[in-house]
Scaffold this motif. Structure first.
Motif, mmCIF file in Angstrom:
data_model
loop_
_atom_site.group_PDB
_atom_site.id
_atom_site.type_symbol
_atom_site.label_atom_id
_atom_site.label_comp_id
_atom_site.label_asym_id
_atom_site.label_seq_id
_atom_site.Cartn_x
_atom_site.Cartn_y
_atom_site.Cartn_z
ATOM 1 N N MET A 115 0.829 -1.358 0.115
ATOM 2 C CA MET A 115 -0.047 -0.007 -0.133
ATOM 3 C C MET A 115 0.745 1.472 -0.112
ATOM 4 S SD MET A 115 -3.055 1.272 -0.227
ATOM 5 C CE MET A 115 -4.329 -0.223 0.385
ATOM 6 N N GLU A 116 1.922 1.388 0.789
ATOM 7 C CA GLU A 116 2.832 2.382 0.757
ATOM 8 C C GLU A 116 3.405 2.600 -0.827
ATOM 9 O OE1 GLU A 116 3.654 4.598 3.433
ATOM 10 O OE2 GLU A 116 1.886 3.330 4.326
ATOM 11 N N LEU A 117 3.629 1.536 -1.433
ATOM 12 C CA LEU A 117 4.291 1.877 -2.662
ATOM 13 C C LEU A 117 3.244 2.412 -3.685
ATOM 14 C CD1 LEU A 117 6.303 -1.473 -2.970
ATOM 15 C CD2 LEU A 117 7.149 0.762 -2.544
ATOM 16 N N GLU A 131 0.577 -5.794 -14.870
ATOM 17 C CA GLU A 131 1.908 -5.623 -14.813
ATOM 18 C C GLU A 131 2.491 -4.258 -15.197
ATOM 19 O OE1 GLU A 131 6.022 -7.936 -14.443
ATOM 20 O OE2 GLU A 131 4.190 -9.247 -14.529
ATOM 21 N N ALA A 132 2.365 -4.500 -16.850
ATOM 22 C CA ALA A 132 2.727 -3.502 -17.973
ATOM 23 C C ALA A 132 2.288 -2.111 -17.282
ATOM 24 C CB ALA A 132 2.511 -3.809 -19.189
ATOM 25 N N GLU A 133 1.034 -1.905 -16.836
ATOM 26 C CA GLU A 133 0.514 -0.766 -16.378
ATOM 27 C C GLU A 133 1.315 -0.340 -15.204
ATOM 28 O OE1 GLU A 133 -3.788 1.015 -16.687
ATOM 29 O OE2 GLU A 133 -3.635 -0.397 -15.144
ATOM 30 N N ALA A 134 1.558 -1.271 -14.267
ATOM 31 C CA ALA A 134 1.898 -1.175 -13.100
ATOM 32 C C ALA A 134 3.376 -0.399 -13.227
ATOM 33 C CB ALA A 134 2.113 -2.051 -12.062
ATOM 34 N N CYS A 135 4.208 -1.251 -14.274
ATOM 35 C CA CYS A 135 5.563 -0.696 -14.739
ATOM 36 C C CYS A 135 5.574 0.926 -15.129
ATOM 37 C CB CYS A 135 6.212 -1.417 -15.726
ATOM 38 S SG CYS A 135 7.794 -1.141 -16.041
ATOM 39 N N ARG A 136 4.248 1.204 -15.829
ATOM 40 C CA ARG A 136 4.371 2.595 -16.496
ATOM 41 C C ARG A 136 4.221 3.554 -15.541
ATOM 42 N NH1 ARG A 136 -0.036 5.096 -18.250
ATOM 43 N NH2 ARG A 136 -1.201 3.350 -18.178
ATOM 44 N N LEU A 137 3.195 3.152 -14.535
ATOM 45 C CA LEU A 137 2.602 4.051 -13.668
ATOM 46 C C LEU A 137 3.919 4.506 -12.276
ATOM 47 C CD1 LEU A 137 -1.064 3.469 -13.380
ATOM 48 C CD2 LEU A 137 0.028 5.188 -14.545
ATOM 49 N N ASP A 141 12.421 2.114 -9.511
ATOM 50 C CA ASP A 141 12.735 1.320 -8.075
ATOM 51 C C ASP A 141 11.783 0.980 -7.370
ATOM 52 O OD1 ASP A 141 15.399 2.251 -8.469
ATOM 53 O OD2 ASP A 141 15.239 4.195 -7.425
ATOM 54 N N LYS A 142 10.565 1.817 -7.257
ATOM 55 C CA LYS A 142 9.204 1.226 -6.696
ATOM 56 C C LYS A 142 8.771 -0.021 -7.259
ATOM 57 C CE LYS A 142 7.611 5.483 -4.431
ATOM 58 N NZ LYS A 142 6.352 6.389 -4.245
ATOM 59 N N PHE A 143 8.767 0.103 -8.826
ATOM 60 C CA PHE A 143 8.356 -1.387 -9.413
ATOM 61 C C PHE A 143 9.015 -2.548 -9.194
ATOM 62 C CE2 PHE A 143 8.021 -4.143 -13.130
ATOM 63 C CZ PHE A 143 6.910 -4.224 -13.082
ATOM 64 N N ASP A 144 10.563 -2.224 -9.074
ATOM 65 C CA ASP A 144 11.152 -3.653 -8.678
ATOM 66 C C ASP A 144 11.154 -3.912 -7.249
ATOM 67 O OD1 ASP A 144 12.187 -3.406 -11.139
ATOM 68 O OD2 ASP A 144 14.208 -2.429 -10.552
ATOM 69 N N LYS A 147 7.628 -5.870 -7.022
ATOM 70 C CA LYS A 147 7.860 -7.217 -7.612
ATOM 71 C C LYS A 147 8.848 -7.972 -6.330
ATOM 72 C CE LYS A 147 8.498 -8.343 -11.783
ATOM 73 N NZ LYS A 147 9.381 -8.756 -12.991
ATOM 74 N N ALA A 148 9.735 -7.340 -5.931
ATOM 75 C CA ALA A 148 10.357 -8.175 -4.859
ATOM 76 C C ALA A 148 9.421 -8.528 -3.520
ATOM 77 C CB ALA A 148 11.384 -7.342 -4.297
ATOM 78 N N LYS A 149 8.484 -7.618 -3.151
ATOM 79 C CA LYS A 149 7.781 -7.939 -2.061
ATOM 80 C C LYS A 149 6.726 -8.990 -2.185
ATOM 81 C CE LYS A 149 7.876 -3.734 0.651
ATOM 82 N NZ LYS A 149 6.998 -2.852 1.572
ATOM 83 N N THR A 150 6.135 -9.119 -3.723
ATOM 84 C CA THR A 150 5.195 -10.270 -3.944
ATOM 85 C C THR A 150 5.747 -11.462 -4.092
ATOM 86 O OG1 THR A 150 5.517 -9.670 -6.405
ATOM 87 C CG2 THR A 150 3.650 -8.339 -5.215
ATOM 88 N N LYS A 151 7.123 -11.464 -3.985
ATOM 89 C CA LYS A 151 7.890 -12.909 -4.052
ATOM 90 C C LYS A 151 8.193 -13.345 -2.820
ATOM 91 C CE LYS A 151 8.922 -12.226 -9.140
ATOM 92 N NZ LYS A 151 10.088 -12.264 -10.084
ATOM 93 N N THR A 152 7.981 -12.897 -1.647
ATOM 94 C CA THR A 152 8.722 -13.143 -0.216
ATOM 95 C C THR A 152 7.666 -14.122 0.297
ATOM 96 O OG1 THR A 152 7.497 -11.356 0.740
ATOM 97 C CG2 THR A 152 9.685 -10.836 -0.105
#
Length: 167
Positions: A115-117, A131-137, A141-144, A147-152
């Motif tokens: 939520m903070e991101l 995902e492509a839209e999230a990458c665009r918006l 750094d925030k997008f990476d 992605k890292a948070k969703t894989k923990t």
């Protein structure tokens, strides 16, 4: 019902004007012939037919323009109806597929820190929610980080907890 009445009035008016013009042309031709200004009957018929055909051409143009405006208005109404129907369909889709899932999604986002991101993202630019839209918006750094948070493992545990709570 009113439109049918207006159409009848306009049609009767056009026919009445045409008949009055025909009578006027006939009377004018008859009056001219009686004066005897040297025009033959054939010439008067010719002029009368030219005037009459011009009147019918003008009436045809008026009717064509009138039909164009009626058709254009009908098309605009159909476009508005289609737009309203799309909005209704979209609202039904949100009601059936998204709204009842918003509480568990908010729980997962808040518990995992996502939520903070995404809280500073302009929501008006979000259309596809992919995902492509999230990458665009989001910036890179925030997008990476997203992605890292969703894989923990912690994110997986939060999703499982939401599933357990809301089944």
């Amino acid at each position: 019902m009113k439109k049918v009445g207006k159409r009848k009035i306009i049609s009767v008016s056009i026919i009445s004007i045409t008949v009055l013009i025909l009578i006027g042309v006939y009377l004018y031709a008859k009056f001219k012939l009686k004066l005897g200004n040297g025009n033959s009957k054939l010439e008067m018929v010719y002029y009368s037919s030219q005037i009459l055909s011009s009147i019918f051409v003008i009436a045809g143009v008026v009717i064509a323009v009138w039909q164009y405006f009626i058709t254009a208005k009908s098309q605009l109404n159909q476009i508005n109806i289609d737009r309203i129907q799309k909005a209704i369909d979209l609202s039904e889709y949100y009601k059936d597929n998204i709204l009842h899932k918003s509480t568990p999604i908010r729980f997962v986002y808040e518990q995992s820190g996502i939520m903070e991101l995404v809280k500073n993202v302009n929501k008006d630019n979000m259309v596809q929610f992919e995902e492509a839209e999230a990458c665009r918006l989001l910036d890179k750094d925030k997008f990476d980080e997203l992605k890292a948070k969703t894989k923990t493992k912690y994110f997986s545990n939060v999703v499982l907890a939401a599933d357990y709570i809301w089944s």
